[in-house]
Design a protein around this motif. Structure first.
Motif, PDB file in Angstrom:
ATOM      1  N   HIS A  17     -25.469 -80.208 -56.042  1.00  0.00           N
ATOM      2  CA  HIS A  17     -25.788 -81.771 -55.430  1.00  0.00           C
ATOM      3  C   HIS A  17     -25.747 -81.869 -53.593  1.00  0.00           C
ATOM      4  O   HIS A  17     -25.136 -81.233 -53.042  1.00  0.00           O
ATOM      5  CB  HIS A  17     -24.631 -82.313 -56.322  1.00  0.00           C
ATOM      6  CG  HIS A  17     -23.273 -81.411 -55.427  1.00  0.00           C
ATOM      7  ND1 HIS A  17     -22.136 -80.952 -55.180  1.00  0.00           N
ATOM      8  CD2 HIS A  17     -21.718 -82.807 -54.459  1.00  0.00           C
ATOM      9  CE1 HIS A  17     -21.278 -80.663 -54.553  1.00  0.00           C
ATOM     10  NE2 HIS A  17     -20.777 -81.784 -54.188  1.00  0.00           N
ATOM     11  N   HIS A  70     -19.002 -85.655 -60.578  1.00  0.00           N
ATOM     12  CA  HIS A  70     -19.203 -85.753 -59.538  1.00  0.00           C
ATOM     13  C   HIS A  70     -19.162 -87.043 -59.022  1.00  0.00           C
ATOM     14  O   HIS A  70     -20.429 -87.596 -59.707  1.00  0.00           O
ATOM     15  CB  HIS A  70     -19.528 -85.405 -59.223  1.00  0.00           C
ATOM     16  CG  HIS A  70     -18.985 -84.341 -57.815  1.00  0.00           C
ATOM     17  ND1 HIS A  70     -17.737 -83.576 -57.611  1.00  0.00           N
ATOM     18  CD2 HIS A  70     -19.014 -83.707 -56.290  1.00  0.00           C
ATOM     19  CE1 HIS A  70     -17.327 -83.502 -56.642  1.00  0.00           C
ATOM     20  NE2 HIS A  70     -18.394 -83.307 -55.544  1.00  0.00           N
ATOM     21  N   HIS A  92     -23.886 -82.853 -51.506  1.00  0.00           N
ATOM     22  CA  HIS A  92     -22.448 -83.384 -50.552  1.00  0.00           C
ATOM     23  C   HIS A  92     -22.479 -82.468 -49.110  1.00  0.00           C
ATOM     24  O   HIS A  92     -23.097 -81.499 -49.503  1.00  0.00           O
ATOM     25  CB  HIS A  92     -21.290 -82.475 -51.121  1.00  0.00           C
ATOM     26  CG  HIS A  92     -21.101 -84.286 -52.266  1.00  0.00           C
ATOM     27  ND1 HIS A  92     -19.867 -84.574 -52.909  1.00  0.00           N
ATOM     28  CD2 HIS A  92     -20.752 -85.636 -51.694  1.00  0.00           C
ATOM     29  CE1 HIS A  92     -19.213 -85.587 -53.257  1.00  0.00           C
ATOM     30  NE2 HIS A  92     -20.211 -86.252 -53.170  1.00  0.00           N
TER      31      HIS A  92
HETATM   32 ZN   LIG Z   1     -19.012 -82.301 -53.541  1.00  0.00          ZN
END
Ligand SMILES: [Zn+2]
Ligand SMILES: [Zn+2]
Length: 283
Positions: A52, A132, A54
């Motif tokens: 992902h 998430h 982040h």
């Molecule tokens: Zn994360």
């Protein structure tokens, strides 16, 4: 600075601290999971799988691409990622390329849950939905292995060779769930995709380990707490479970002891905590 552990046939090498940085290479499979750090030794690996967007999982991607340039690699690496972040990631890299006067090129492969992509002849990756607050994926690496047809088992080598020469197809192909990588997700990922639990090696986050963070708070942040693993310990059947993405709330040298105290011994024996030696996290 790097941690290296062995999980069955796989080496897992890299660095992982929850919320700080995670990047793990599995050299036998030619892949790096996430790029929150840029270990020099990962620069020559041709496939990067991003869970992902982040920063602790992608923040060092430009540096990793730069290191790759130094290894003499001329082809851009394949970067597998959630389809939803492909446009943003390629535009960030275009901006950074202008900044550096140097092209940071990738071959972007955006996947959606259930999609599969061939990594090499016998190995493919399947994208699995995780839970998430941003678009995110787990990855399941599946190897195709050739086996002797079951009805031919018991024949001698020369007998099998004779049948092959006569044009008979003596092999069948079987999918082996080689390795799974699941991070930054709720534990319910395993209810939606129980096949992750059948992988020969399961690399999973276990960000929180005791009441320094409550189960409810871990859930609210969409992370896995050891309480949830203990609740469903019998589900974890993989012969090798690499736990990583531990919070810096815990010192690396206390993690094994917490796992010893809290997990059934049979499961604990199969768990490899991905932690550096010593009393403090690197960096
Ligand atoms: Zn994360
Ligand atoms: Zn993370």
């Amino acid at each position: 600075m790097l941690t290296t552990v062995t999980a069955g046939p796989h080496t897992v090498r890299g660095i992982s601290v929850g919320g700080i940085y995670t990047s793990l290479a599995v050299p036998e499979l030619g892949v790096v999971f996430d790029a929150g750090a840029s270990p020099r030794s990962s620069g020559g690996i041709d496939t990067i799988l991003l869970s992902h967007g982040h920063a602790d999982h992608i923040g060092a991607l430009p540096a990793l691409l730069g290191i790759r340039g130094l290894t003499g690699k001329t082809r851009p690496p394949r970067v597998v990622m959630p389809a939803e972040i492909e446009d943003d990631l390629t535009s960030v890299l275009a901006t950074l390329s202008r900044l550096q006067r140097f092209p940071l090129e990738i071959e972007p492969i955006g996947l959606r849950p259930g999609d599969e992509f061939a990594l090499r002849g016998d190995l493919r990756v399947r994208a699995v939905r995780t839970f998430h607050p941003v678009p995110s994926l787990a990855y399941l690496l599946i190897r195709r292995v050739a086996k002797l047809r079951p009805e031919l088992q018991g024949l001698t080598g020369p007998q099998i060779a004779a049948r092959r020469r006569a044009g008979e197809d003596v092999t069948v192909y079987e999918d082996r769930l080689e390795l799974a990588y699941a991070t930054d997700t709720l534990i319910s990922v395993f209810d939606h995709a129980p096949e992750l639990l059948q992988a020969g090696t399961l690399i999973m986050e276990c960000t929180f380990l005791d009441d320094r963070k409550s189960l409810a708070a871990a859930r609210a942040g969409c992370h896995i707490h050891l309480d949830a693993v203990v609740e469903r310990a019998e589900q974890f059947t993989s012969p090798n479970v690499v736990m990583m993405h531990f919070s810096q709330l815990y010192r690396p040298d206390e993690i094994a002891g917490i796992l010893d105290a809290r997990l059934p011994p049979e499961l604990r024996a199969r768990i490899v905590p991905f932690v550096p030696a010593g009393t403090s996290w690197p960096g």
